[in-house]
Design a protein around this motif. Sequence first.
Motif, short mmCIF file in Angstrom:
data_model
loop_
_atom_site.label_atom_id
_atom_site.label_comp_id
_atom_site.label_asym_id
_atom_site.label_seq_id
_atom_site.Cartn_x
_atom_site.Cartn_y
_atom_site.Cartn_z
N ASP A 1 1.64 -3.48 -17.58
CA ASP A 1 2.14 -3.82 -16.22
C ASP A 1 1.03 -3.11 -15.20
O ASP A 1 0.23 -2.53 -15.65
CB ASP A 1 3.42 -3.47 -15.70
CG ASP A 1 3.89 -2.02 -15.89
OD1 ASP A 1 2.85 -0.95 -16.04
OD2 ASP A 1 5.02 -1.44 -16.03
N ARG A 2 1.27 -3.35 -13.91
CA ARG A 2 0.34 -2.78 -12.89
C ARG A 2 0.38 -1.09 -12.94
O ARG A 2 -0.86 -0.74 -12.19
CB ARG A 2 0.45 -3.45 -11.65
CG ARG A 2 1.91 -3.24 -11.19
CD ARG A 2 2.17 -4.04 -9.81
NE ARG A 2 3.50 -4.03 -9.36
CZ ARG A 2 3.76 -3.84 -8.13
NH1 ARG A 2 3.20 -3.63 -7.22
NH2 ARG A 2 5.07 -3.88 -8.02
N ASN B 1 6.94 -3.27 -14.46
CA ASN B 1 6.41 -3.00 -13.08
C ASN B 1 7.28 -1.94 -12.43
O ASN B 1 7.76 -2.19 -11.30
CB ASN B 1 6.35 -4.33 -12.30
CG ASN B 1 5.29 -5.17 -12.69
OD1 ASN B 1 3.95 -4.55 -12.88
ND2 ASN B 1 5.31 -6.40 -12.84
N ARG C 1 12.44 -0.26 -9.72
CA ARG C 1 12.21 -1.41 -10.36
C ARG C 1 12.06 -2.65 -9.49
O ARG C 1 13.29 -2.85 -8.76
CB ARG C 1 13.19 -1.94 -11.40
CG ARG C 1 12.48 -3.02 -12.25
CD ARG C 1 13.41 -3.39 -13.40
NE ARG C 1 14.83 -3.71 -13.09
CZ ARG C 1 15.82 -3.95 -14.05
NH1 ARG C 1 15.37 -4.03 -15.32
NH2 ARG C 1 17.06 -4.02 -13.71
N ASP D 1 11.78 -8.72 -8.25
CA ASP D 1 10.91 -9.97 -8.38
C ASP D 1 9.48 -10.07 -9.26
O ASP D 1 8.70 -10.80 -9.01
CB ASP D 1 10.49 -10.33 -6.71
CG ASP D 1 10.05 -9.12 -6.03
OD1 ASP D 1 9.87 -8.09 -6.69
OD2 ASP D 1 9.52 -9.61 -5.02
N GLN D 2 9.45 -8.69 -9.79
CA GLN D 2 8.28 -8.51 -10.58
C GLN D 2 8.51 -8.45 -12.08
O GLN D 2 7.58 -7.99 -13.02
CB GLN D 2 7.57 -7.12 -10.04
CG GLN D 2 6.94 -6.94 -8.62
CD GLN D 2 5.96 -8.06 -8.79
OE1 GLN D 2 5.20 -8.18 -9.28
NE2 GLN D 2 6.18 -8.99 -7.37
N GLN D 3 9.60 -8.85 -12.50
CA GLN D 3 9.64 -9.20 -13.89
C GLN D 3 9.01 -10.12 -14.57
O GLN D 3 8.63 -11.02 -13.81
CB GLN D 3 11.29 -9.49 -14.19
CG GLN D 3 12.31 -8.29 -13.89
CD GLN D 3 13.69 -8.57 -14.09
OE1 GLN D 3 14.19 -9.85 -14.16
NE2 GLN D 3 14.53 -7.75 -14.14
N MET D 4 8.69 -9.94 -15.79
CA MET D 4 7.72 -10.99 -16.70
C MET D 4 8.27 -11.39 -17.91
O MET D 4 9.11 -10.75 -18.31
CB MET D 4 6.37 -10.12 -16.89
CG MET D 4 5.55 -9.57 -15.88
SD MET D 4 5.00 -11.12 -14.64
CE MET D 4 4.10 -11.97 -15.86
N ARG E 1 6.90 -14.90 -13.40
CA ARG E 1 6.94 -13.70 -12.92
C ARG E 1 8.20 -14.02 -11.79
O ARG E 1 8.30 -15.12 -11.14
CB ARG E 1 5.75 -13.38 -12.06
CG ARG E 1 5.98 -11.90 -11.47
CD ARG E 1 4.86 -11.49 -10.63
NE ARG E 1 3.60 -11.27 -11.58
CZ ARG E 1 2.49 -11.66 -11.24
NH1 ARG E 1 2.52 -12.89 -10.28
NH2 ARG E 1 1.39 -11.73 -12.15
N ASP F 1 -2.44 -10.30 -11.13
CA ASP F 1 -2.24 -9.19 -10.54
C ASP F 1 -2.90 -8.08 -11.19
O ASP F 1 -2.55 -6.93 -10.95
CB ASP F 1 -0.79 -9.01 -10.42
CG ASP F 1 -0.04 -9.10 -11.87
OD1 ASP F 1 -0.69 -9.40 -12.72
OD2 ASP F 1 1.14 -8.68 -11.85
N THR G 1 -2.30 -7.15 -14.48
CA THR G 1 -1.65 -6.88 -15.55
C THR G 1 -2.15 -7.93 -16.73
O THR G 1 -2.91 -8.77 -16.36
CB THR G 1 -0.20 -7.21 -15.38
OG1 THR G 1 -0.03 -8.58 -15.24
CG2 THR G 1 0.31 -6.35 -14.46
#
Length: 542
Positions: free
Chosen positions: A306-307, A338, A346, A349-352, A387, A431, A433
């Motif tokens: 992740d980022r 993320n 956490r 809205d950034q779950q993958m 995402r 992003d 990642t």
Amino acid sequence: MTVVDDRPETVAPAPRRRPNRLLALLRNSWRQLTSMRTALILLFLLAIAAIPGSVLPQRGISPEKVNQYFVDHPDWAPRLNRIGAFEVFGSVWFSAIYLLLFTSLIGCITPRLRDHIRALRSRPPAAPKRMARLPQHTVLPAPPGGTAAIAEVLRKRRWRVEVRGDEVSAEKGYLKETGNLLFHTSLIAVLIGVALGSWYGWSGNRLLVAGADNAFCNTRQQYAEAKLGPRVDSADLPRFCLRLDDFQARFLASGQPDFFNATVTVDGPDEPTRSADFSVNSPLRLNDANVYLLGHGYAPVIRYTDRFGNSQISDEPFLTTGDMGLTSEGLAAFPDANVDPATGQRAPDQQMAFTGIYLPTAPEQAPFVRSQYPTERNPALNLVAYRGNLGLDAGIPGSVYELDQRQVRTGKVKEVGTKLLRKGEKWTLDDGTTVEFLGTERYVTLSIRHDPGSTMLLVSCGVLLVGLMGSLFGKRRRVFFRVMPADPGDGSPTSGSSLVEVGGLPRTDYPGFADEFTQLIAAVKGDADPAAERAGVREGAE
């Protein structure tokens, strides 16, 4: 004057006892239930009653399919549920037919068994006075030994013989009724075996990925699908664990499977630690369970960074689509991606998540949607990245092999790109990642089950076939011999010598009885062909 009545005194007849209607009804009902016609009708009804269990989804086998049936058929599903159509084999009406058939068969067999034993112990009946009325009849010169010689010939051909003075009675063919009784008794044993397996048996299906981190222990919670009998509790399951160490598969040039073999490590309180191999037609035998190999496939190993630089690895299995090349589809979800290491927060809205198609042997050119061979000659993973909020925190049950499309339709999850990855390749998203295709692990689909009635079923089915053969090929028949003096003045060639009157009677439909009777007469006369004599002896075994 006194008048004396000397007429005989009449006695009033005793009142007749009225029969008990209830007892008569019960007696007649029992006779109807224990008739062979009723048993055949119940057997036919049992076969019809089992049809819904094979057509409709069953709660004990696939509860999720039952729930889906309610969604797809909102009008019919509640009505079918009220009559137990989704639990057919445990319903009241199926159990009633089962028990009635069981009772009917016992009621049919018991008196027949008693009569058959009595017939086996009894002697062949005496010869009838008028043997000329029998279907087979002849008169021949008496052999030199008289009734003793006739009895010896019959015994060599395995007839049951009884000598009464100048008469010989013989019968053969008890194998038919013995076969009938074996067949129906075995059918009862089959029903008992099915009942034992249903009450005290259990089964479960599990998809097992190779590796120590994916080991499986025999608890109900670790099964994808589990079915326990009414007399089985979760605590009754044997305690053991399985770890898939290796899986070998060999295929023909056409892609058809040729050989499968799984190597597992077994350990636990109820099993000694050991390594074991098993295949499709050779299950793994444990103390209280058998492990069957049903299928296999690939689990792509995907690493997502992740980022914040945190890496997670997914080795979720991809399910095969059914083609010969083992093309597989699946989902790799990273709901914990993320997470800010500074705050531990956490962003939902950034779950993958990545949906993909895995091709063990990908074509050289697009489209990359179908594998050309089931082994990994040119592996490739076609990924679609998403995402957003995957909806995993809502507590709504969902499939681990598919992305929740409701989240996609509502815009909570958005597609961010697609990429075809070869083994070892890395994909950098918008992003920053990255996702990397590291390779694959093999997985197998296992069915683990315990059926305490299986041995009884196997033996009963074998005896049932033996009884059926005896019932079909056994022929009941009788023959009678009566030695009588000839009329000295009749002018026949045998004038002055003894004669033997012979009669034969088939007790069942037997078209070949006339030929057998002819061979028997030839043997008594002493001019039988040796080959025919040996054939008659072999035939006497029945």
